[in-house]
Write a protein that holds these residues in place. Sequence first.
Motif, PDB file in Angstrom:
ATOM      1  N   PHE A  30       0.816  -1.084   0.263  1.00  0.00           N
ATOM      2  CA  PHE A  30       0.059   0.096   0.105  1.00  0.00           C
ATOM      3  C   PHE A  30       1.028   1.054   0.318  1.00  0.00           C
ATOM      4  O   PHE A  30       0.285   2.354  -0.132  1.00  0.00           O
ATOM      5  CB  PHE A  30      -0.569   0.563   0.946  1.00  0.00           C
ATOM      6  N   PHE A  31       2.147   1.187   0.992  1.00  0.00           N
ATOM      7  CA  PHE A  31       2.421   2.157   0.422  1.00  0.00           C
ATOM      8  C   PHE A  31       3.715   2.522  -1.143  1.00  0.00           C
ATOM      9  O   PHE A  31       3.900   3.807  -1.643  1.00  0.00           O
ATOM     10  CB  PHE A  31       4.373   2.207   1.298  1.00  0.00           C
ATOM     11  N   LEU A  32       3.492   1.698  -1.662  1.00  0.00           N
ATOM     12  CA  LEU A  32       3.411   2.010  -3.763  1.00  0.00           C
ATOM     13  C   LEU A  32       2.459   2.130  -3.816  1.00  0.00           C
ATOM     14  O   LEU A  32       2.620   2.611  -5.181  1.00  0.00           O
ATOM     15  CB  LEU A  32       3.518   0.640  -4.412  1.00  0.00           C
ATOM     16  N   SER A  33       1.463   1.677  -4.089  1.00  0.00           N
ATOM     17  CA  SER A  33       0.376   2.157  -4.404  1.00  0.00           C
ATOM     18  C   SER A  33      -0.210   4.009  -4.814  1.00  0.00           C
ATOM     19  O   SER A  33      -0.401   3.968  -5.392  1.00  0.00           O
ATOM     20  CB  SER A  33      -1.289   1.749  -4.176  1.00  0.00           C
ATOM     21  N   ARG A  38      -2.800   8.302 -12.009  1.00  0.00           N
ATOM     22  CA  ARG A  38      -3.411   8.088 -13.301  1.00  0.00           C
ATOM     23  C   ARG A  38      -2.274   8.503 -14.485  1.00  0.00           C
ATOM     24  O   ARG A  38      -2.875   7.692 -15.508  1.00  0.00           O
ATOM     25  CB  ARG A  38      -4.103   8.808 -12.815  1.00  0.00           C
ATOM     26  N   LYS A  39      -1.301   8.907 -14.452  1.00  0.00           N
ATOM     27  CA  LYS A  39      -0.236   9.654 -15.410  1.00  0.00           C
ATOM     28  C   LYS A  39       0.480   8.243 -15.561  1.00  0.00           C
ATOM     29  O   LYS A  39       0.302   8.069 -16.952  1.00  0.00           O
ATOM     30  CB  LYS A  39       0.074  10.354 -14.815  1.00  0.00           C
ATOM     31  N   LYS A  40       0.491   7.168 -14.394  1.00  0.00           N
ATOM     32  CA  LYS A  40       1.977   6.695 -15.046  1.00  0.00           C
ATOM     33  C   LYS A  40       0.890   5.301 -15.614  1.00  0.00           C
ATOM     34  O   LYS A  40       1.486   4.309 -16.535  1.00  0.00           O
ATOM     35  CB  LYS A  40       2.170   6.016 -13.349  1.00  0.00           C
ATOM     36  N   LEU A  50       1.728  -4.415 -24.178  1.00  0.00           N
ATOM     37  CA  LEU A  50       1.604  -4.779 -22.208  1.00  0.00           C
ATOM     38  C   LEU A  50      -0.168  -5.459 -23.098  1.00  0.00           C
ATOM     39  O   LEU A  50      -0.659  -4.749 -23.798  1.00  0.00           O
ATOM     40  CB  LEU A  50       1.319  -3.392 -21.931  1.00  0.00           C
ATOM     41  N   LYS A  51      -0.339  -6.379 -22.603  1.00  0.00           N
ATOM     42  CA  LYS A  51      -1.517  -6.808 -22.287  1.00  0.00           C
ATOM     43  C   LYS A  51      -2.642  -6.284 -22.379  1.00  0.00           C
ATOM     44  O   LYS A  51      -3.736  -6.686 -22.517  1.00  0.00           O
ATOM     45  CB  LYS A  51      -1.143  -8.853 -23.197  1.00  0.00           C
ATOM     46  N   ALA A  52      -2.385  -6.420 -20.857  1.00  0.00           N
ATOM     47  CA  ALA A  52      -3.577  -6.352 -19.594  1.00  0.00           C
ATOM     48  C   ALA A  52      -2.765  -5.201 -18.450  1.00  0.00           C
ATOM     49  O   ALA A  52      -1.827  -5.195 -18.192  1.00  0.00           O
ATOM     50  CB  ALA A  52      -4.220  -7.205 -19.707  1.00  0.00           C
ATOM     51  N   LEU A  53      -4.157  -4.830 -18.088  1.00  0.00           N
ATOM     52  CA  LEU A  53      -3.178  -4.439 -16.748  1.00  0.00           C
ATOM     53  C   LEU A  53      -4.997  -4.710 -15.780  1.00  0.00           C
ATOM     54  O   LEU A  53      -5.570  -4.067 -16.512  1.00  0.00           O
ATOM     55  CB  LEU A  53      -3.314  -2.314 -16.895  1.00  0.00           C
ATOM     56  N   TYR A  64      -7.948   4.799 -10.328  1.00  0.00           N
ATOM     57  CA  TYR A  64      -6.806   4.372 -11.459  1.00  0.00           C
ATOM     58  C   TYR A  64      -7.160   5.661 -12.573  1.00  0.00           C
ATOM     59  O   TYR A  64      -5.962   5.980 -13.440  1.00  0.00           O
ATOM     60  CB  TYR A  64      -5.717   3.716 -11.331  1.00  0.00           C
ATOM     61  N   VAL A  65      -7.840   4.748 -12.881  1.00  0.00           N
ATOM     62  CA  VAL A  65      -8.706   5.491 -14.822  1.00  0.00           C
ATOM     63  C   VAL A  65     -10.150   6.304 -15.016  1.00  0.00           C
ATOM     64  O   VAL A  65     -10.621   5.637 -14.051  1.00  0.00           O
ATOM     65  CB  VAL A  65      -9.703   4.196 -15.569  1.00  0.00           C
ATOM     66  N   PRO A  66      -9.733   7.086 -15.265  1.00  0.00           N
ATOM     67  CA  PRO A  66     -11.120   8.294 -15.317  1.00  0.00           C
ATOM     68  C   PRO A  66     -12.083   7.251 -16.072  1.00  0.00           C
ATOM     69  O   PRO A  66     -12.288   6.718 -17.027  1.00  0.00           O
ATOM     70  CB  PRO A  66     -10.102   9.686 -16.355  1.00  0.00           C
ATOM     71  N   ASN A  67     -13.815   7.722 -15.701  1.00  0.00           N
ATOM     72  CA  ASN A  67     -14.794   6.909 -15.865  1.00  0.00           C
ATOM     73  C   ASN A  67     -14.557   6.703 -18.041  1.00  0.00           C
ATOM     74  O   ASN A  67     -15.443   6.288 -18.120  1.00  0.00           O
ATOM     75  CB  ASN A  67     -16.300   7.243 -15.514  1.00  0.00           C
ATOM     76  N   ASP A  68     -14.127   8.195 -18.275  1.00  0.00           N
ATOM     77  CA  ASP A  68     -14.496   8.299 -19.137  1.00  0.00           C
ATOM     78  C   ASP A  68     -13.263   7.980 -20.288  1.00  0.00           C
ATOM     79  O   ASP A  68     -13.356   7.835 -22.068  1.00  0.00           O
ATOM     80  CB  ASP A  68     -14.277   9.790 -20.513  1.00  0.00           C
ATOM     81  N   ILE A  69     -12.218   7.127 -19.755  1.00  0.00           N
ATOM     82  CA  ILE A  69     -11.079   6.055 -21.035  1.00  0.00           C
ATOM     83  C   ILE A  69     -12.106   5.101 -20.676  1.00  0.00           C
ATOM     84  O   ILE A  69     -12.161   4.488 -20.076  1.00  0.00           O
ATOM     85  CB  ILE A  69      -9.763   6.637 -19.784  1.00  0.00           C
TER      86      ILE A  69
END
Length: 187
Positions: A30-33, A38-40, A50-53, A64-69
């Motif tokens: 959790f210290f890394l989170s 979002r930019k990263k 990259l196949k999947a996140l 992490y990801v805005p709803n519109d993406i």
Amino acid sequence: AVVTSPRYSIGELMCLGNDLVLNSNFVKQFFLSPLLTRKKVQQFLAIPNLKALVFQCRGTLSRYVPNDILNEKLFVIPPPLPDDFFRVLWKLKFAKEGRKDNCFKVLYFGPPITIRGIDTVIDAMAEVVKRADNARLDILSRIEYRNLLHHERRMRDRIASKGLASKVNVVSGLLSPREIAKHMLSS
């Protein structure tokens, strides 16, 4: 693939205080989170090979990801119970199994570690039973790793020290979705 953990802010982590020490082996990730911004995440998604996140839940994804993406590389691990699971069970009258109308039952589901609030739940239950003798607490102690056994022992000791042995039911181990549903529906 990259699998994310729940994302906490530095402020949220600092509010945990002593729980950070007691649960240090569970909170290192959790210290890394907060460092994964979002930019990263957008940079990860732009990597061609990259196949999947993969995210643990929709809530983590939304941090992490805005709803519109929309992106074909984004995946969420499906919850163990589908969204309409309880509605379907109620229709089948499954909900009446194990329900005691004269009992006020509270359910805790998860690993028996203080950072998840189990100590607070037990302490609260000690106060509740002073006012409501028919109150019960079911703890579904999800033991996934051997090092959780120490935490479960601490939890059981706390239950005993509060005089709650007859009011608290601890179910230790991993349960099927149907078993979890039965407990959830009876509380």
